[in-house]
Write a protein that holds these residues in place. Sequence first.
Motif, short mmCIF file in Angstrom:
data_model
loop_
_atom_site.label_atom_id
_atom_site.label_comp_id
_atom_site.label_asym_id
_atom_site.label_seq_id
_atom_site.Cartn_x
_atom_site.Cartn_y
_atom_site.Cartn_z
N PHE A 190 0.83 -1.21 0.00
CA PHE A 190 0.00 0.00 0.00
C PHE A 190 0.86 1.27 0.00
CE2 PHE A 190 -3.35 -2.80 2.00
CZ PHE A 190 -4.21 -2.75 0.92
N TRP A 191 1.91 1.28 0.81
CA TRP A 191 2.76 2.47 0.85
C TRP A 191 3.59 2.62 -0.42
CZ3 TRP A 191 2.77 6.72 3.71
CH2 TRP A 191 2.01 6.71 4.88
N GLY A 192 3.83 1.51 -1.12
CA GLY A 192 4.49 1.60 -2.43
C GLY A 192 3.64 2.37 -3.42
N ILE A 193 2.32 2.18 -3.36
CA ILE A 193 1.40 2.94 -4.22
C ILE A 193 1.24 4.36 -3.69
CG2 ILE A 193 -0.94 3.04 -5.15
CD1 ILE A 193 -1.10 0.01 -4.83
N LYS A 194 1.16 4.47 -2.37
CA LYS A 194 0.96 5.79 -1.73
C LYS A 194 2.08 6.76 -2.08
CE LYS A 194 -0.55 8.87 1.30
NZ LYS A 194 0.38 9.93 0.91
N PHE A 195 3.28 6.25 -2.37
CA PHE A 195 4.42 7.10 -2.72
C PHE A 195 4.09 8.02 -3.89
CE2 PHE A 195 8.31 7.86 -5.19
CZ PHE A 195 9.10 8.45 -4.22
N PHE A 196 3.20 7.57 -4.79
CA PHE A 196 2.86 8.36 -5.99
C PHE A 196 1.63 9.25 -5.76
CE2 PHE A 196 4.94 4.44 -7.39
CZ PHE A 196 5.98 4.96 -8.15
N ILE A 197 1.06 9.19 -4.56
CA ILE A 197 -0.13 10.00 -4.27
C ILE A 197 0.23 11.03 -3.21
CG2 ILE A 197 -2.51 9.97 -3.41
CD1 ILE A 197 -2.68 7.06 -4.39
N ARG A 198 0.33 12.28 -3.62
CA ARG A 198 0.68 13.36 -2.70
C ARG A 198 -0.59 13.93 -2.08
NH1 ARG A 198 5.94 12.25 -2.02
NH2 ARG A 198 6.99 11.94 -4.02
N GLU A 199 -0.79 13.62 -0.83
CA GLU A 199 -1.99 14.08 -0.15
C GLU A 199 -1.70 14.21 1.33
OE1 GLU A 199 -6.72 13.08 -0.52
OE2 GLU A 199 -5.36 11.39 -0.29
N ARG A 200 -2.10 15.32 1.90
CA ARG A 200 -1.86 15.57 3.33
C ARG A 200 -3.10 15.25 4.14
NH1 ARG A 200 2.40 20.19 4.36
NH2 ARG A 200 1.73 19.65 6.46
N ILE A 201 -2.87 14.73 5.33
CA ILE A 201 -3.96 14.41 6.24
C ILE A 201 -4.10 15.52 7.27
CG2 ILE A 201 -4.81 12.78 7.97
CD1 ILE A 201 -4.81 11.55 5.26
N ALA A 202 -5.32 15.99 7.50
CA ALA A 202 -5.56 16.99 8.54
C ALA A 202 -5.27 16.38 9.91
CB ALA A 202 -7.00 17.47 8.47
N LYS A 203 -4.68 17.15 10.79
CA LYS A 203 -4.29 16.64 12.11
C LYS A 203 -5.46 16.03 12.87
CE LYS A 203 -0.30 19.68 12.86
NZ LYS A 203 0.29 20.74 13.73
N LYS A 204 -6.62 16.65 12.74
CA LYS A 204 -7.79 16.17 13.49
C LYS A 204 -8.23 14.78 13.03
CE LYS A 204 -11.19 18.32 10.42
NZ LYS A 204 -12.35 19.23 10.32
N ASP A 205 -7.81 14.34 11.82
CA ASP A 205 -8.25 13.05 11.29
C ASP A 205 -7.30 11.90 11.66
OD1 ASP A 205 -10.60 13.95 10.10
OD2 ASP A 205 -9.53 14.61 8.30
N PHE A 206 -6.14 12.20 12.23
CA PHE A 206 -5.21 11.13 12.57
C PHE A 206 -5.77 10.23 13.66
CE2 PHE A 206 -1.84 13.59 10.40
CZ PHE A 206 -1.28 12.54 9.68
N PHE A 207 -6.55 10.79 14.58
CA PHE A 207 -7.14 9.95 15.63
C PHE A 207 -8.11 8.94 15.02
CE2 PHE A 207 -10.59 9.20 18.74
CZ PHE A 207 -9.84 8.53 19.71
N LYS A 208 -8.92 9.39 14.05
CA LYS A 208 -9.85 8.48 13.39
C LYS A 208 -9.09 7.41 12.61
CE LYS A 208 -13.69 11.74 12.84
NZ LYS A 208 -14.54 12.47 11.85
N LEU A 209 -8.00 7.79 11.96
CA LEU A 209 -7.19 6.81 11.23
C LEU A 209 -6.56 5.81 12.19
CD1 LEU A 209 -5.47 9.10 8.57
CD2 LEU A 209 -7.09 7.26 8.12
N ALA A 210 -6.15 6.30 13.36
CA ALA A 210 -5.59 5.39 14.36
C ALA A 210 -6.64 4.37 14.82
CB ALA A 210 -5.07 6.18 15.56
N LEU A 211 -7.88 4.83 15.02
CA LEU A 211 -8.96 3.92 15.38
C LEU A 211 -9.22 2.91 14.25
CD1 LEU A 211 -11.65 6.20 17.09
CD2 LEU A 211 -10.17 4.50 18.17
N CYS A 212 -9.16 3.38 13.02
CA CYS A 212 -9.32 2.48 11.86
C CYS A 212 -8.21 1.43 11.85
CB CYS A 212 -9.32 3.27 10.56
SG CYS A 212 -10.80 4.26 10.28
#
Length: 307
Positions: free
Chosen positions: A51-73
């Motif tokens: 997944f991170w091999g593909i993600k390398f080609f996708i430049r996108e920033r995550i808002a700080k407030k969404d990291f907690f939700k991603l951690a839960l995921c």
Amino acid sequence: MQNNIIKAHIALFATHVIYAANHFIAKGIMPEKVNPNALVMLRVIGAGLLFWGIKFFIRERIAKKDFFKLALCGLFGASINQLSFFHGLNLTSPIDTSIIMTSAPAVVFILSMIFLKEQVTRHKILGISIGALGAIGLVWYGQVADGNSSFLGNCFVFLNVLFYSSYQVIVKPLMRKYHFITIISWVFLFGLIFLIPFALKDLVYTTNFEAFTINTYLVISYVIVFTTFCTFLFNIYALKQVSAPVAASYTYVQPAVSFIIVLVMSFIFHNDMYNKDINWVKVACCILVVIGVYLISKKQKTKYHDP
């Protein structure tokens, strides 16, 4: 738009065919070759790198407030759910596993009702009750059933359903904001962080890699590439097009495919290992769950009045 919805349904169908086959394939190497903790660790590391091999080609920033939700995921969708599933599969029958998974739509609806304010109707409450009766009946039946069933194993599999359903509900709002590769990459990174305290020791110190055969490596590759990488891509793509309850309803596919696999093993390969795992009690429990999910998914007719 319609074309994307069709692709989403195809992706969901393929996902659950892969899952159903995985119940039999992954069980074949546990615990003799690798224990569940180590297998989950290999799965998350391998798929995470893809997944991170593909993600390398996708430049996108995550808002700080969404990291907690991603951690839960990551916790519910890539670590604790997988630990529960593989420990359950290690103990119980693939047939039981596939039937218990059909309770996912009901669990998703209950969680959606609580957190996403899903509309509650009488037939949905009835559906939840009937589906719960089937799921709880099957889990309990694991105490007394012949064959490979296990009460503890069935409990672990049902916990997996609870955790993964929570992931599906939490991740849905994030789909509207970010590319699905961005989401799944972070989900697996957080999942790996949560797994390290529980599974790293088993992977490094208790796994006998010298005993691995070509078949062992093929099974692990299947778990990483198909059961994890492909299914997560398919599922998260589908969730962008359809609702979480619709996506979860495709778990119906799993027991049907599992029954077919048992028949093929028995009549073509003369392997009757799982023949005793299919009986009228399990079929009845499966039917109750399917009826329950049908009632939950059924759209209520809108009443029209003449002006």
